[in-house]
Design a protein around this motif. Structure first.
Motif, PDB file in Angstrom:
ATOM      1  N   GLY A  57      13.172 -11.345  71.481  1.00 46.26           N
ATOM      2  CA  GLY A  57      11.919 -10.893  70.531  1.00 46.26           C
ATOM      3  C   GLY A  57      12.193 -11.683  69.394  1.00 46.26           C
ATOM      4  N   VAL A  58      13.330 -11.920  68.629  1.00 44.38           N
ATOM      5  CA  VAL A  58      13.381 -12.575  67.473  1.00 44.38           C
ATOM      6  C   VAL A  58      12.717 -14.109  67.615  1.00 44.38           C
ATOM      7  CG1 VAL A  58      15.137 -13.555  65.565  1.00 44.38           C
ATOM      8  CG2 VAL A  58      15.215 -11.128  66.662  1.00 44.38           C
ATOM      9  N   ALA A  59      13.397 -14.545  68.557  1.00 42.36           N
ATOM     10  CA  ALA A  59      12.928 -16.102  68.844  1.00 42.36           C
ATOM     11  C   ALA A  59      11.411 -16.027  69.081  1.00 42.36           C
ATOM     12  CB  ALA A  59      13.573 -16.780  70.020  1.00 42.36           C
ATOM     13  N   TYR A  60      10.762 -15.038  69.724  1.00 40.21           N
ATOM     14  CA  TYR A  60       9.271 -15.197  69.879  1.00 40.21           C
ATOM     15  C   TYR A  60       8.625 -15.061  68.695  1.00 40.21           C
ATOM     16  CZ  TYR A  60       4.762 -14.386  72.160  1.00 40.21           C
ATOM     17  OH  TYR A  60       3.463 -14.441  72.679  1.00 40.21           O
ATOM     18  N   ALA A  61       8.950 -13.953  67.625  1.00 41.64           N
ATOM     19  CA  ALA A  61       8.369 -13.673  66.333  1.00 41.64           C
ATOM     20  C   ALA A  61       8.615 -14.931  65.603  1.00 41.64           C
ATOM     21  CB  ALA A  61       9.110 -12.686  65.886  1.00 41.64           C
ATOM     22  N   GLY A  65       6.200 -17.576  63.150  1.00 37.61           N
ATOM     23  CA  GLY A  65       6.085 -17.193  61.863  1.00 37.61           C
ATOM     24  C   GLY A  65       6.100 -15.644  61.290  1.00 37.61           C
ATOM     25  N   ARG A  66       6.640 -15.017  62.256  1.00 38.95           N
ATOM     26  CA  ARG A  66       6.461 -13.510  62.071  1.00 38.95           C
ATOM     27  C   ARG A  66       7.984 -12.798  61.761  1.00 38.95           C
ATOM     28  NH1 ARG A  66       1.381 -12.837  64.211  1.00 38.95           N
ATOM     29  NH2 ARG A  66       0.551 -14.603  64.276  1.00 38.95           N
ATOM     30  N   LYS A  67       8.182 -11.691  61.440  1.00 39.27           N
ATOM     31  CA  LYS A  67       9.544 -11.068  60.912  1.00 39.27           C
ATOM     32  C   LYS A  67       9.905 -10.261  62.097  1.00 39.27           C
ATOM     33  CE  LYS A  67       8.751 -11.891  56.092  1.00 39.27           C
ATOM     34  NZ  LYS A  67       8.175 -11.149  54.765  1.00 39.27           N
ATOM     35  N   VAL A  68      10.931  -9.826  62.121  1.00 45.80           N
ATOM     36  CA  VAL A  68      11.637  -8.790  62.918  1.00 45.80           C
ATOM     37  C   VAL A  68      12.284  -8.024  62.182  1.00 45.80           C
ATOM     38  CG1 VAL A  68      12.916  -8.038  64.973  1.00 45.80           C
ATOM     39  CG2 VAL A  68      11.448 -10.122  65.181  1.00 45.80           C
ATOM     40  N   TYR A  85      27.959   0.603  62.303  1.00 43.00           N
ATOM     41  CA  TYR A  85      28.582  -0.773  61.621  1.00 43.00           C
ATOM     42  C   TYR A  85      28.229  -2.008  62.476  1.00 43.00           C
ATOM     43  CZ  TYR A  85      30.604   2.445  58.393  1.00 43.00           C
ATOM     44  OH  TYR A  85      30.756   3.421  57.284  1.00 43.00           O
ATOM     45  N   GLU A  86      28.563  -1.646  63.925  1.00 42.69           N
ATOM     46  CA  GLU A  86      28.576  -2.872  64.865  1.00 42.69           C
ATOM     47  C   GLU A  86      26.940  -3.129  65.262  1.00 42.69           C
ATOM     48  OE1 GLU A  86      30.152  -0.901  68.435  1.00 42.69           O
ATOM     49  OE2 GLU A  86      32.198  -1.829  68.048  1.00 42.69           O
ATOM     50  N   ALA A  87      26.037  -2.140  64.797  1.00 44.19           N
ATOM     51  CA  ALA A  87      24.623  -2.591  64.962  1.00 44.19           C
ATOM     52  C   ALA A  87      24.122  -3.214  63.881  1.00 44.19           C
ATOM     53  CB  ALA A  87      23.881  -1.026  64.927  1.00 44.19           C
ATOM     54  N   VAL A  88      24.686  -3.134  62.651  1.00 42.85           N
ATOM     55  CA  VAL A  88      24.368  -4.082  61.472  1.00 42.85           C
ATOM     56  C   VAL A  88      24.893  -5.496  61.796  1.00 42.85           C
ATOM     57  CG1 VAL A  88      25.170  -4.523  58.963  1.00 42.85           C
ATOM     58  CG2 VAL A  88      24.534  -1.998  59.847  1.00 42.85           C
ATOM     59  N   ASP A  89      26.176  -5.643  62.347  1.00 41.75           N
ATOM     60  CA  ASP A  89      26.616  -7.067  62.589  1.00 41.75           C
ATOM     61  C   ASP A  89      25.708  -7.562  63.660  1.00 41.75           C
ATOM     62  OD1 ASP A  89      28.796  -6.480  60.961  1.00 41.75           O
ATOM     63  OD2 ASP A  89      30.201  -5.735  62.352  1.00 41.75           O
ATOM     64  N   CYS A  90      25.247  -6.868  64.721  1.00 38.13           N
ATOM     65  CA  CYS A  90      24.505  -7.219  65.598  1.00 38.13           C
ATOM     66  C   CYS A  90      23.149  -7.828  65.155  1.00 38.13           C
ATOM     67  CB  CYS A  90      24.239  -6.253  66.513  1.00 38.13           C
ATOM     68  SG  CYS A  90      23.195  -6.741  68.082  1.00 38.13           S
ATOM     69  N   GLY A  95      19.775 -12.650  63.898  1.00 39.64           N
ATOM     70  CA  GLY A  95      18.759 -13.096  63.130  1.00 39.64           C
ATOM     71  C   GLY A  95      17.628 -12.148  62.624  1.00 39.64           C
ATOM     72  N   ALA A  96      17.773 -10.935  62.503  1.00 38.38           N
ATOM     73  CA  ALA A  96      16.856 -10.056  62.105  1.00 38.38           C
ATOM     74  C   ALA A  96      16.615 -10.438  60.703  1.00 38.38           C
ATOM     75  CB  ALA A  96      17.572  -8.645  62.123  1.00 38.38           C
ATOM     76  N   ASP A  97      15.434 -10.147  60.265  1.00 32.95           N
ATOM     77  CA  ASP A  97      14.846 -10.533  58.739  1.00 32.95           C
ATOM     78  C   ASP A  97      15.188  -9.256  57.800  1.00 32.95           C
ATOM     79  OD1 ASP A  97      13.218 -13.142  59.091  1.00 32.95           O
ATOM     80  OD2 ASP A  97      12.693 -11.593  60.832  1.00 32.95           O
ATOM     81  N   ALA A  98      15.439  -7.977  58.152  1.00 34.35           N
ATOM     82  CA  ALA A  98      15.914  -6.940  57.499  1.00 34.35           C
ATOM     83  C   ALA A  98      16.298  -5.927  58.255  1.00 34.35           C
ATOM     84  CB  ALA A  98      14.697  -6.499  56.841  1.00 34.35           C
TER      85      ALA A  98
END
Length: 343
Positions: A57-61, A65-68, A85-90, A95-98
């Protein structure tokens, strides 16, 4: 103080990879999603993303030029904070934008371990004043705050004039009328809520029964409402039930309707709202595509009118209203707190 933007970012929900792709193709500037666990407030069975799906999904967005944005918006269990904490690291690794966060423990961990990752304050944090938002900015470095759906337009404007972060508001979708992030009604009826288990009124606790008096909806065994055969029915939540109060049977808190702010979109843009959020990660990909397409057209139309110096030229198209009306909860719309005469 925030700087007004003429074209706010359109943030669409994604409960599945299919929904994410349709939202991007329909014109969303950003999509928000959650992992398949209790770290997000839409932890329904069959929804959300595993790691390969987020990566795709991140790659597609990003290719378009879109954000995830990744929602980690439930509250950490003190006995076991590790999943959060593991979810934050993940999210950072993928490549999450926020991150969209409510718990200060999650924000502190992200601040300390991934300082380059943007933090958005979730609606679950219940920040309804610029002073509250300033606290989160100063201590955790948030760059955007999502406002609860309980403020009038003038209150939003006051907050924007004093805030030093981007402000995001809900534009369409199921309307939470309680103090978001603090509601305990679902826990009272079912033992689960968005705050701890990531789910409000879990489907496992919902029952629909045909009776001689009408169709009854129950939540955790509690009678929420009773409907005539052809009467529109909302999803059973305690805050949107009809009850006998003072000898009158009616919606004690709020009717089961969807928030729809198309009519005041120019006003929201004029006061500097940075992003318009659409609710509905628990809804179908077709729903996500349709509401995203409508709101893309509406935002573009309002921005074009504003750029021409004639915001009054913006009109809510009948086709937009018809589409959203068909998809609204109970097939009814409301401006929610924006039009409360008693506030």
């Amino acid at each position: 103080m925030t700087i007004p933007h003429t074209r706010p970012e359109l943030v669409a929900p994604a409960g599945s990879l299919r929904a994410l792709k349709l939202a991007v193709d329909a014109g969303a500037d950003a999509v928000y999603l959650g992992l398949r666990n209790a770290t997000n407030a839409r932890n329904f069975a069959g929804l959300n993303f595993d790691l390969p799906q987020i990566r795709e999904g991140v790659a597609y967005a990003h290719a378009r030029g879109r954000k995830v944005l990744v929602a980690l918006n439930t509250f950490v269990r003190a006995a076991d904070p590790k999943p959060w904490y593991e979810a934050v690291d993940c999210a950072a690794e993928l490549g999450a934008d926020a991150l969209i966060c409510a718990d200060v423990a999650v924000m502190a961990y992200a601040r300390d371990h991934h300082p380059a990752l943007r933090l958005h304050l979730s609606v679950q944090a219940s920040a309804t004043s610029h002073e509250a938002i300033a606290f989160y900015r100063q201590h955790y470095g948030i760059q955007r705050a999502v406002l609860p759906r309980v403020l009038t337009l003038s209150q939003v404007g006051h907050l924007l004039r004093n805030a030093e972060v981007e402000i995001e508001v809900f534009g369409f979708g199921s309307l939470c009328v309680m103090v978001e992030g603090r509601c305990a009604l679902s826990s009272y009826a079912t033992g689960q809520s968005p705050n701890n288990a990531g789910v409000c009124s879990p489907p496992s606790a919902v029952r629909w029964t045909d009776t001689p008096a009408g169709v009854e909806s129950r939540l955790g065994g509690l009678l929420i409402d009773r409907y005539a055969p052809d009467e529109p029915r909302g999803y059973p939540t305690l805050c949107k039930g009809r009850f006998d109060v003072g000898g009158r049977r009616d919606y004690a808190i709020e009717e089961p309707t969807s928030l729809n702010t198309l009519a005041i979109l120019p006003e929201l843009m004029a006061i500097g709202v940075r992003a318009i959020k659409l609710e509905g990660r628990q809804r179908s990909p077709a729903y996500v595509e349709q509401i995203t397409r409508v709101w893309r057209q509406a935002i573009d139309a309002a921005a074009t009118a504003a750029a021409a110096g004639a915001p009054g030229r913006y009109r809510v198209e009948p086709a937009w209203t018809a589409t959203l009306g068909h998809l609204a909860e109970g097939q009814q719309h409301t401006l929610g707190a924006y039009e409360r005469p008693w506030q």
